[in-house]
Scaffold this motif. Structure first.
Motif, PDB file in Angstrom:
ATOM      1  N   THR A  78       0.843  -1.203   0.000  1.00  0.00           N
ATOM      2  CA  THR A  78       0.000   0.000   0.000  1.00  0.00           C
ATOM      3  C   THR A  78       0.876   1.250   0.000  1.00  0.00           C
ATOM      4  OG1 THR A  78      -1.603  -1.229   1.292  1.00  0.00           O
ATOM      5  CG2 THR A  78      -1.890   1.147   1.246  1.00  0.00           C
ATOM      6  N   THR A  79       1.889   1.265   0.878  1.00  0.00           N
ATOM      7  CA  THR A  79       2.791   2.421   0.951  1.00  0.00           C
ATOM      8  C   THR A  79       3.608   2.547  -0.327  1.00  0.00           C
ATOM      9  OG1 THR A  79       3.044   1.681   3.213  1.00  0.00           O
ATOM     10  CG2 THR A  79       4.317   3.586   2.561  1.00  0.00           C
ATOM     11  N   ALA A  80       4.044   1.397  -0.859  1.00  0.00           N
ATOM     12  CA  ALA A  80       4.861   1.419  -2.075  1.00  0.00           C
ATOM     13  C   ALA A  80       4.065   2.032  -3.230  1.00  0.00           C
ATOM     14  CB  ALA A  80       5.303  -0.001  -2.425  1.00  0.00           C
ATOM     15  N   ILE A  81       2.788   1.676  -3.321  1.00  0.00           N
ATOM     16  CA  ILE A  81       1.972   2.149  -4.445  1.00  0.00           C
ATOM     17  C   ILE A  81       1.548   3.612  -4.244  1.00  0.00           C
ATOM     18  CG2 ILE A  81      -0.288   1.842  -5.570  1.00  0.00           C
ATOM     19  CD1 ILE A  81       0.142  -1.227  -5.032  1.00  0.00           C
ATOM     20  N   LEU A 111      -3.567  -1.668  -6.221  1.00  0.00           N
ATOM     21  CA  LEU A 111      -3.793  -2.233  -4.874  1.00  0.00           C
ATOM     22  C   LEU A 111      -4.591  -3.527  -4.973  1.00  0.00           C
ATOM     23  CD1 LEU A 111      -4.710   1.046  -2.976  1.00  0.00           C
ATOM     24  CD2 LEU A 111      -2.719  -0.393  -2.503  1.00  0.00           C
ATOM     25  N   GLY A 112      -5.580  -3.528  -5.875  1.00  0.00           N
ATOM     26  CA  GLY A 112      -6.431  -4.716  -6.042  1.00  0.00           C
ATOM     27  C   GLY A 112      -5.646  -5.909  -6.538  1.00  0.00           C
ATOM     28  N   ILE A 113      -4.843  -5.710  -7.572  1.00  0.00           N
ATOM     29  CA  ILE A 113      -4.100  -6.847  -8.141  1.00  0.00           C
ATOM     30  C   ILE A 113      -3.013  -7.312  -7.148  1.00  0.00           C
ATOM     31  CG2 ILE A 113      -2.236  -5.680  -9.475  1.00  0.00           C
ATOM     32  CD1 ILE A 113      -4.431  -8.550 -10.762  1.00  0.00           C
ATOM     33  N   ALA A 114      -2.441  -6.353  -6.387  1.00  0.00           N
ATOM     34  CA  ALA A 114      -1.444  -6.730  -5.374  1.00  0.00           C
ATOM     35  C   ALA A 114      -2.093  -7.622  -4.306  1.00  0.00           C
ATOM     36  CB  ALA A 114      -0.853  -5.479  -4.717  1.00  0.00           C
ATOM     37  N   ALA A 115      -3.302  -7.245  -3.872  1.00  0.00           N
ATOM     38  CA  ALA A 115      -3.981  -8.024  -2.824  1.00  0.00           C
ATOM     39  C   ALA A 115      -4.428  -9.389  -3.355  1.00  0.00           C
ATOM     40  CB  ALA A 115      -5.177  -7.241  -2.294  1.00  0.00           C
ATOM     41  N   ILE A 116      -4.980  -9.404  -4.591  1.00  0.00           N
ATOM     42  CA  ILE A 116      -5.457 -10.675  -5.155  1.00  0.00           C
ATOM     43  C   ILE A 116      -4.268 -11.612  -5.425  1.00  0.00           C
ATOM     44  CG2 ILE A 116      -6.596 -11.713  -7.177  1.00  0.00           C
ATOM     45  CD1 ILE A 116      -8.299  -9.074  -7.246  1.00  0.00           C
ATOM     46  N   GLY A 117      -3.180 -11.053  -6.006  1.00  0.00           N
ATOM     47  CA  GLY A 117      -1.977 -11.863  -6.260  1.00  0.00           C
ATOM     48  C   GLY A 117      -1.398 -12.401  -4.961  1.00  0.00           C
ATOM     49  N   ALA A 307       5.231 -12.913  -5.422  1.00  0.00           N
ATOM     50  CA  ALA A 307       6.488 -13.546  -4.991  1.00  0.00           C
ATOM     51  C   ALA A 307       6.789 -13.238  -3.529  1.00  0.00           C
ATOM     52  CB  ALA A 307       7.635 -13.076  -5.875  1.00  0.00           C
ATOM     53  N   ASN A 308       6.571 -11.984  -3.101  1.00  0.00           N
ATOM     54  CA  ASN A 308       6.958 -11.668  -1.711  1.00  0.00           C
ATOM     55  C   ASN A 308       6.050 -12.373  -0.705  1.00  0.00           C
ATOM     56  OD1 ASN A 308       4.792  -9.937  -0.967  1.00  0.00           O
ATOM     57  ND2 ASN A 308       5.847  -8.121  -1.710  1.00  0.00           N
ATOM     58  N   ASN A 309       4.761 -12.524  -1.062  1.00  0.00           N
ATOM     59  CA  ASN A 309       3.878 -13.185  -0.106  1.00  0.00           C
ATOM     60  C   ASN A 309       4.119 -14.697  -0.055  1.00  0.00           C
ATOM     61  OD1 ASN A 309       1.958 -11.833   1.609  1.00  0.00           O
ATOM     62  ND2 ASN A 309       0.588 -13.469   0.982  1.00  0.00           N
ATOM     63  N   ALA A 310       4.378 -15.284  -1.243  1.00  0.00           N
ATOM     64  CA  ALA A 310       4.683 -16.726  -1.271  1.00  0.00           C
ATOM     65  C   ALA A 310       5.953 -16.988  -0.460  1.00  0.00           C
ATOM     66  CB  ALA A 310       4.848 -17.204  -2.701  1.00  0.00           C
ATOM     67  N   GLY A 311       6.982 -16.114  -0.648  1.00  0.00           N
ATOM     68  CA  GLY A 311       8.261 -16.282   0.052  1.00  0.00           C
ATOM     69  C   GLY A 311       8.113 -16.116   1.552  1.00  0.00           C
ATOM     70  N   ALA A 312       7.272 -15.131   1.954  1.00  0.00           N
ATOM     71  CA  ALA A 312       7.081 -14.896   3.397  1.00  0.00           C
ATOM     72  C   ALA A 312       6.517 -16.148   4.065  1.00  0.00           C
ATOM     73  CB  ALA A 312       6.147 -13.719   3.609  1.00  0.00           C
ATOM     74  N   GLN A 313       5.671 -16.873   3.342  1.00  0.00           N
ATOM     75  CA  GLN A 313       5.050 -18.039   3.982  1.00  0.00           C
ATOM     76  C   GLN A 313       5.896 -19.302   3.875  1.00  0.00           C
ATOM     77  OE1 GLN A 313       0.583 -16.472   3.340  1.00  0.00           O
ATOM     78  NE2 GLN A 313       0.853 -18.549   3.943  1.00  0.00           N
ATOM     79  N   VAL A 372      -9.710  -8.813   3.237  1.00  0.00           N
ATOM     80  CA  VAL A 372     -10.784  -7.953   3.754  1.00  0.00           C
ATOM     81  C   VAL A 372     -10.196  -6.688   4.389  1.00  0.00           C
ATOM     82  CG1 VAL A 372     -12.715  -7.840   5.386  1.00  0.00           C
ATOM     83  CG2 VAL A 372     -12.234  -9.971   4.181  1.00  0.00           C
ATOM     84  N   ILE A 373      -9.092  -6.873   5.143  1.00  0.00           N
ATOM     85  CA  ILE A 373      -8.499  -5.718   5.850  1.00  0.00           C
ATOM     86  C   ILE A 373      -7.947  -4.701   4.849  1.00  0.00           C
ATOM     87  CG2 ILE A 373      -6.548  -5.013   7.310  1.00  0.00           C
ATOM     88  CD1 ILE A 373      -6.886  -7.654   8.826  1.00  0.00           C
ATOM     89  N   ASN A 374      -7.353  -5.208   3.757  1.00  0.00           N
ATOM     90  CA  ASN A 374      -6.633  -4.305   2.860  1.00  0.00           C
ATOM     91  C   ASN A 374      -7.497  -3.612   1.827  1.00  0.00           C
ATOM     92  OD1 ASN A 374      -3.446  -4.285   2.993  1.00  0.00           O
ATOM     93  ND2 ASN A 374      -4.241  -6.146   3.909  1.00  0.00           N
ATOM     94  N   LEU A 375      -8.436  -4.328   1.204  1.00  0.00           N
ATOM     95  CA  LEU A 375      -9.161  -3.679   0.111  1.00  0.00           C
ATOM     96  C   LEU A 375     -10.265  -2.723   0.581  1.00  0.00           C
ATOM     97  CD1 LEU A 375      -9.206  -6.376  -2.695  1.00  0.00           C
ATOM     98  CD2 LEU A 375      -7.769  -4.373  -2.426  1.00  0.00           C
TER      99      LEU A 375
END
Length: 500
Positions: A78-81, A111-117, A307-313, A372-375
């Motif tokens: 969110t901050t990056a965008i 923001l939408g595509i970042a959250a869905i991805g 990639a960052n979310n997959a890597g975090a998990q 839900v929290i982000n969008l």
């Protein structure tokens, strides 16, 4: 397959309990908050929140801490965008195209595509962890003290190779961490070691004190160095749901980003940081018109964010299956586990199945919560971006002092976080990364314990580490990695990669 289903149903039973749902939501909310606010990352926050988890049961505590970590990956985007400042190290790449999209009035779509991805990648990564977790249970049977010792040595070597900056500095930091872990009473003889005659050091250095000082306080001091400038996008955020054309352009980058992030996330020392960079580079190389990148290409947001979310998990895999923390956040998780009396390693799956499968199931639930929290709540996060740091930092400092004092009611703990905060700040200033030190500190005690046990079982023979096949292979991999990383040509290439 039947086992996997029954294990996952056990996990969802734990994760969907009222208390754990609440803690997962709290973790995701706090994670998003600190991801949105640049300056305070998940390492500092988890370090600061450690005292709160002492009163919780271990499963709930770890579910909340995990939520903070992967929630920060969502919030960072969110901050990056919107502000062109990466809230998190993993969101650096998202600024390139995400902020350009925002300037073109397409902030909502970015923001939408970042959250869905991120949601898709998080879901896939959860399945990967669940699928890999069960076969790795068999490792618990072959791992003895010698194998554990070698595994930890290999983990530390990986952390050295993948740490930013000089290899020699990373080795020095790990050794300092191991040295600090030996302060206090000797495990076998009960003799005092390196206490300098100070009574409050007899029990050793508290993990929460070190982590809170080196990451929490030092992070605040480091942020005071920078002048505060925020270029919040003034254009309307627009619709959040991408249209068919946006999905057509994004689905392949999301799939590739998920795959790349999941693989790189497993590597010790890396976590989720390398994945987004690798994903962006690949998307740019595969694009028919690479000149679109850097000017608002949706693929430049979809791939790296997945990639960052997959890597975090997937970075939880080495921690949950082998007990080896691949990065500083996971080292804090190990600290939290040991504080609650859980010995990290392959036995976690067999001895604490509720913890292992509950955490995995909570990750999927947490991803859904983050969506839900982000969008729908993006407007609130935008307003939070306007909170000035001069109000935020004193509050964090006060929270740190109260939190650390509440653990043992010792004024020396408060003084110690101040001391370690200054040390951490100086380390960063002189180019020493503190993360390997924390890894060395966390693994130091386990390293010593397993070294001594292995030597007692082998009657003092060091050959036991080479004679046992698994231990020998792990040590060989560690030596080869270190030698290769120290070769002048590889070392130069590594430095260039990190500089880039």
């Amino acid at each position: 397959m039947g086992d996997l289903v029954s294990n996952l149903s056990l996990g969802f039973g734990v994760a969907l309990s009222f208390q754990n749902l609440g803690l997962a939501f709290l973790g995701c909310l706090v994670g998003t908050l600190i991801g949105v606010l640049p300056g305070v990352g998940p390492i500092a926050t988890i370090a600061m929140l450690l005292p709160i988890t002492f009163g919780l049961d271990p499963v709930g505590a770890l579910i909340m801490l995990a939520g903070i970590y992967y929630g920060a990956q969502y919030g960072g985007s969110t901050t990056a965008i919107l502000v062109n400042i990466p809230g998190e190290a993993t969101s650096v790449v998202t600024t390139l195209d995400g902020h350009q999209m925002a300037r073109q009035g397409r902030a909502g779509i970015a923001l939408g595509i970042a959250a869905i991805g991120s949601f898709f990648a998080g879901t896939v990564a959860t399945v990967v962890i669940a699928a890999l977790g069960a076969p790795l249970t068999s490792l618990a049977l072959i791992f003895g003290p010698a194998e554990y010792f070698s595994l930890m040595v290999m983990g530390l070597v990986f952390a050295v190779v993948l740490a930013r900056g000089s290899i020699l500095k990373a080795i020095a930091m790990i050794l300092v961490g191991v040295l600090l872990s030996t302060v206090g009473l000797d495990l076998e003889t009960g003799e005092e070691r390196m206490t300098l005659g100070l009574p409050f050091l007899i029990d050793g250095i508290d993990f929460a004190v070190l982590a809170m000082g080196v990451f929490g306080i030092a992070e605040i001091l480091r942020n005071l160095d920078h002048t505060e400038t925020r270029d919040v996008v003034r254009q309307a955020i627009g619709r959040l749901l991408p249209n068919r054309e946006d999905f057509r352009q994004s689905y392949k980058p999301v799939l590739r980003g998920t795959f790349i992030g999941a693989i790189l996330g497993i590597l010790p020392g890396n976590g989720a940081v390398l994945g987004p960079f690798a994903s962006y580079t690949i998307e740019k190389k595969l694009a028919k018109d690479p000149s679109r990148f850097g000017r608002g290409a949706i693929e430049g947001v979809a791939g790296p964010e997945s990639a960052n979310n997959a890597g975090a998990q997937t970075s939880f895999i080495p921690l949950l299956t082998l007990g080896i923390p691949p990065n500083a956040v996971m080292a804090l998780m190990v600290g939290a586990m040991t504080i609650h009396g859980i010995v990290p390693g392959p036995q976690v799956m067999t001895r604490n199945p509720e913890l292992f499968w509950g955490m995995i199931a909570s990750m999927w639930v947490g991803n859904l919560m983050l969506l839900v929290i982000n969008l729908p709540m993006v407007g609130m996060w935008v307003r939070l971006l306007k909170v000035p740091y001069h109000l935020m930092f004193p509050a964090i400092l006060m929270f740190c002092c109260i939190g650390i004092y509440s653990i043992n009611s010792l004024p020396t703990d408060v003084m110690f976080i101040g001391f370690f905060g200054i040390v951490g700040y100086l380390l960063i200033k002189f180019g020493f990364e503190p993360a390997p030190m924390l890894l060395g500190f966390v693994l130091g005690k386990l390293l010593e314990e397993n070294l001594r046990r292995a030597l007692i079982l082998s009657r003092g023979s060091l050959e036991t580490f080479i004679d046992r096949p698994v231990s020998g292979v792990l040590l060989l991999v560690a030596v080869v990695m270190l030698v290769v990383a120290l070769l002048p040509s590889i070392r130069k290439g590594r430095d260039e990669v990190f500089t880039e």
